[in-house]
Design an enzyme around this catalytic site. Sequence first.
Site, PDB file in Angstrom:
ATOM      1  N   SER A  35       0.848  -1.183   0.000  1.00  0.00           N
ATOM      2  CA  SER A  35       0.000   0.000   0.000  1.00  0.00           C
ATOM      3  C   SER A  35       0.883   1.231   0.000  1.00  0.00           C
ATOM      4  O   SER A  35       2.113   1.142   0.073  1.00  0.00           O
ATOM      5  CB  SER A  35      -0.906  -0.009   1.225  1.00  0.00           C
ATOM      6  N   PRO A 115      -3.108  -0.924  -6.685  1.00  0.00           N
ATOM      7  CA  PRO A 115      -3.408  -0.606  -5.294  1.00  0.00           C
ATOM      8  C   PRO A 115      -3.432  -1.856  -4.428  1.00  0.00           C
ATOM      9  O   PRO A 115      -3.644  -2.959  -4.921  1.00  0.00           O
ATOM     10  CB  PRO A 115      -4.782   0.042  -5.365  1.00  0.00           C
ATOM     11  N   GLY A 116      -3.241  -1.676  -3.134  1.00  0.00           N
ATOM     12  CA  GLY A 116      -3.074  -2.826  -2.267  1.00  0.00           C
ATOM     13  C   GLY A 116      -4.296  -3.242  -1.472  1.00  0.00           C
ATOM     14  O   GLY A 116      -4.333  -4.349  -0.951  1.00  0.00           O
ATOM     15  N   HIS A 117      -5.275  -2.371  -1.379  1.00  0.00           N
ATOM     16  CA  HIS A 117      -6.396  -2.696  -0.505  1.00  0.00           C
ATOM     17  C   HIS A 117      -7.269  -3.812  -1.064  1.00  0.00           C
ATOM     18  O   HIS A 117      -7.308  -4.041  -2.257  1.00  0.00           O
ATOM     19  CB  HIS A 117      -7.232  -1.446  -0.249  1.00  0.00           C
ATOM     20  N   GLY A 471     -42.853 -12.235 -20.441  1.00  0.00           N
ATOM     21  CA  GLY A 471     -43.459 -10.930 -20.176  1.00  0.00           C
ATOM     22  C   GLY A 471     -43.584 -10.721 -18.679  1.00  0.00           C
ATOM     23  O   GLY A 471     -43.342 -11.640 -17.880  1.00  0.00           O
ATOM     24  N   SER A 545     -39.476 -15.184 -17.182  1.00  0.00           N
ATOM     25  CA  SER A 545     -38.136 -15.316 -17.797  1.00  0.00           C
ATOM     26  C   SER A 545     -37.555 -13.951 -18.154  1.00  0.00           C
ATOM     27  O   SER A 545     -37.442 -13.606 -19.324  1.00  0.00           O
ATOM     28  CB  SER A 545     -38.166 -16.246 -19.006  1.00  0.00           C
TER      29      SER A 545
END
Lengths: 632, 300
Positions: A35, A115-117, A471, A545
Amino acid sequence: MNEIYKTDALIARDIDAYLDTHQHKTMLRFITCGSVDDGKSTLIGRLLYDAKMIFEDQLATLEADSRRLGTQGTKIDFALLVDGLAAEREQGITIDVAYRFFATEKRKFIVADTPGHEQYTRNMVTGASTAELAVILVDARRGVLTQTRRHSYLVHLLGIRHIVLAVNKMDLVGYDQGVFDAIVDDYRSFARSIGVEAFTPIPISALEGDNITRLGANMPWYGGPALMDHLETVELDQVADLDKPFAMPVQWVNRPDQSFRGFAGTVTGGAVAPGDAVRVLPSGKTSSVARVVTFDGDRDRAVAGEAVTLTLADEIDCSRGQVICAAKAPLEVADQFEATIVWMDETELLPGRPYWLKTGAQTVSATVAAPKYAVNVNTMEHLAAKTLDLNGIGVANVTTDRDIPFAPYAESRDLGGFILIDKLTNKTVAAGMIHFALRRAQNIHWQATDIGRDHHAGMKNQKPAVLWMTGLSGSGKSTIANMVEKKLARMNRHTFLLDGDNVRHGLNKDLGFTDADRVENIRRVGEVARLMTDAGLIVITAFISPFRAERDMVRAMMQPGEFIEVFIDTPLEEAERRDVKGLYAKARAGQLKNFTGIDSPYEAPETPEIRIDTSALSVEEAADLIIARLIP
Amino acid sequence: MSNRLTHLQRLEAESIHIMREVAAEAENPVMLYSVGKDSAVMLHLAKKAFFPAPPPFPLLHVDTTWKFRAMYELRETAAKAAGMELLIHQNPEALERGINPFDHGSLHTDMWKTEGLKQALDLHGFDAAFGGARRDEEKSRAKERIFSFRTASHRWDPKNQRPELWRLYNARKARGESMRVFPLSNWTELDIWQYIHLQRIAIVPLYFAAPRPVVERDGLLLMVDDDRFPLREGEVPQMRSVRFRTLGCYPLTGAVESTADTLPAIIQEMLLTTTSERQGRAIDHDAAASMEKKKQEGYF
């Protein structure tokens, strides 16, 4: 300035000699994990600075920025050099994958800066996918942390063979060997537990420059290489790739005229030469290599990593997506796999939903089963899971709609890595790594029966079909379906009506209304409808559906032309006004969750075979229209 | 040949791989061609990728009418040599209004380049456009994907980019949406020059030092390339030995004093120099995040 980079003299004295050296450089791609607090950006900034990759004007900007935004007082804040986009610079975090470049006399380097988070796991996985080495940063004052374990797990998962444990900020612990040794011991026992066999620990101070480009005087007890020495000499993946059997996914069939037919692609493993016997997968056709064609002339050999064009001695079928491989060591071919999946989208995995799966140069349709387990990336524990959400990692079975050639990811990133693409949004939603093929498909054979589907249909004197009504709830699907069936019965047709509500009383009574359950609901109905068409029946279905992907999945299960999508088009306001079952009222009152049209989407068909406008047609007219399409 | 690939061989293979993916997956690709050195390398790689066939897409030059004359000359010969169709687009509105870099400032770039590019892509219905941008040029480029997705209105959303893993590029998109594809993403300026040197790629002579008529203005050495250049009071073009590190519209592109008239000499000068490549371009001086903003609006 360090002598590694001290090339100005040579550049000035003999540029030709310098160019010659630099034309023989190799390239290493690596990723830095850690980080902002661990000094990751500072380390990269330091590498760029020491490699003279920072020009005077950039340095001027950097110095100005350091004073305005920096965290190092009057000193240069190298981190600012590395943080790219405007929003991120203000927040002081890097939230994407950025690529940095620098070179020494021996190598060119591409650094993936991620990034490290934990919430950026997908970014790290992305950066790691092209890296051959990982620098895992640890703050000497804090030692091995949860994030160190997470980064190591991810790096190992993505198949990175070289791990550097860079224990940073040694200046803040008095360059104490004891601190360093304790961290290395701690890390070693953890590394073993996740299957990392070897790593290279280096004590550094990115801020002060200790052991970065050369060994400093501050840690005489350290006997290993400086970070840069290690980066310059570590074995490249291309060396290992060369020992693999030859394989090349065909990207492009090059056919300028009738006399030339070349197969263009990037060699993923091994080497190829004219005369080599090859096999094209999945078709299994064999031939031999006639020529290795390049713009710079025909070659007597091409190796892993090169982009070439092959011609074959025989006129055999071979198209984009197929893989040309060594005849004596062909790849496996399968349509079911166990794989690790890293989910990368805000919308969670829907087990059973068809996604596009791209691997090599081919894109096929694939479904992912409910995960066998998910992995807690902080503890590596296996957790029960029904799905995977953003940054989720799990192991699941994947089924493709056709055979694909592959290699386990552990053997080949190119032939065992895949991405999943959402069919509707076209977003890349997941990355996958194939473990092995499942034998199930091969062991459960299709039992051939003497009385086939044509015979069944022939006895009934009809052509089987699926009339798929879709529908909103209350749109009139069941009413119209019922009328269609009554009329067909009068015409002596053999039919069966599968109704959404009825199926949920039996076959699908274990399913609820989450997106995942809706997908499974439709899959089962599709399978039942398929069996019924095999039996020769005209199947009428009435299911909301709501998702296009599942309706298309059912369409793909059927014989061409047998699936007739009927869109019962009733606007939401109208369906809600009717509210025959009182469900809309409940949903609006918050008593019913995941109700289509209210808090769950309905994806209307784009090109249905039949569209019924219920505001213009009576039930009777709608049924007649449908039947006219079925029986012209 | 050696089993070990050099960094240039690996970069070349990667670029070729990218171009073949686009040719296979896009419906109507095009290669943006700016006549600069990066374009020259990109074009050369395209020839390699599809040899012995010519590249299966046209070249597109989004013209501003204010490029150096030497650039217009190379443009025609390079396209012909590659066996490719050359499309030229000039924003008709900019043409009509006589938009120029002397009177209109940033409007010049916006109308001729940003708007002109969008017009040309829409006009021909291109769904994928190759650009020669490199990640080492500028900070916001460092984060851009190789396959960079654009909405139907050509916007780039840096916060919502598709993950890009391995050598797998997702080129799928809905109708109207498009991709900008950057096959030179991982090349640096030095890589470009070395490759030009090794492969003997033809580039615009302006990169080499020669006596040229220049005036010094606002800290830039500007070349008086034609009689449209309005000289300020007291300005007299002087012949000086100069060359250009980067090429754009001539009134916006600063020259550097140099005697480097061979490729090794240029590389030597570049390596010993202390200012970054884009400094010669007026466009970048506006604000630190200017490029990111321009890109979001549809600039390449």
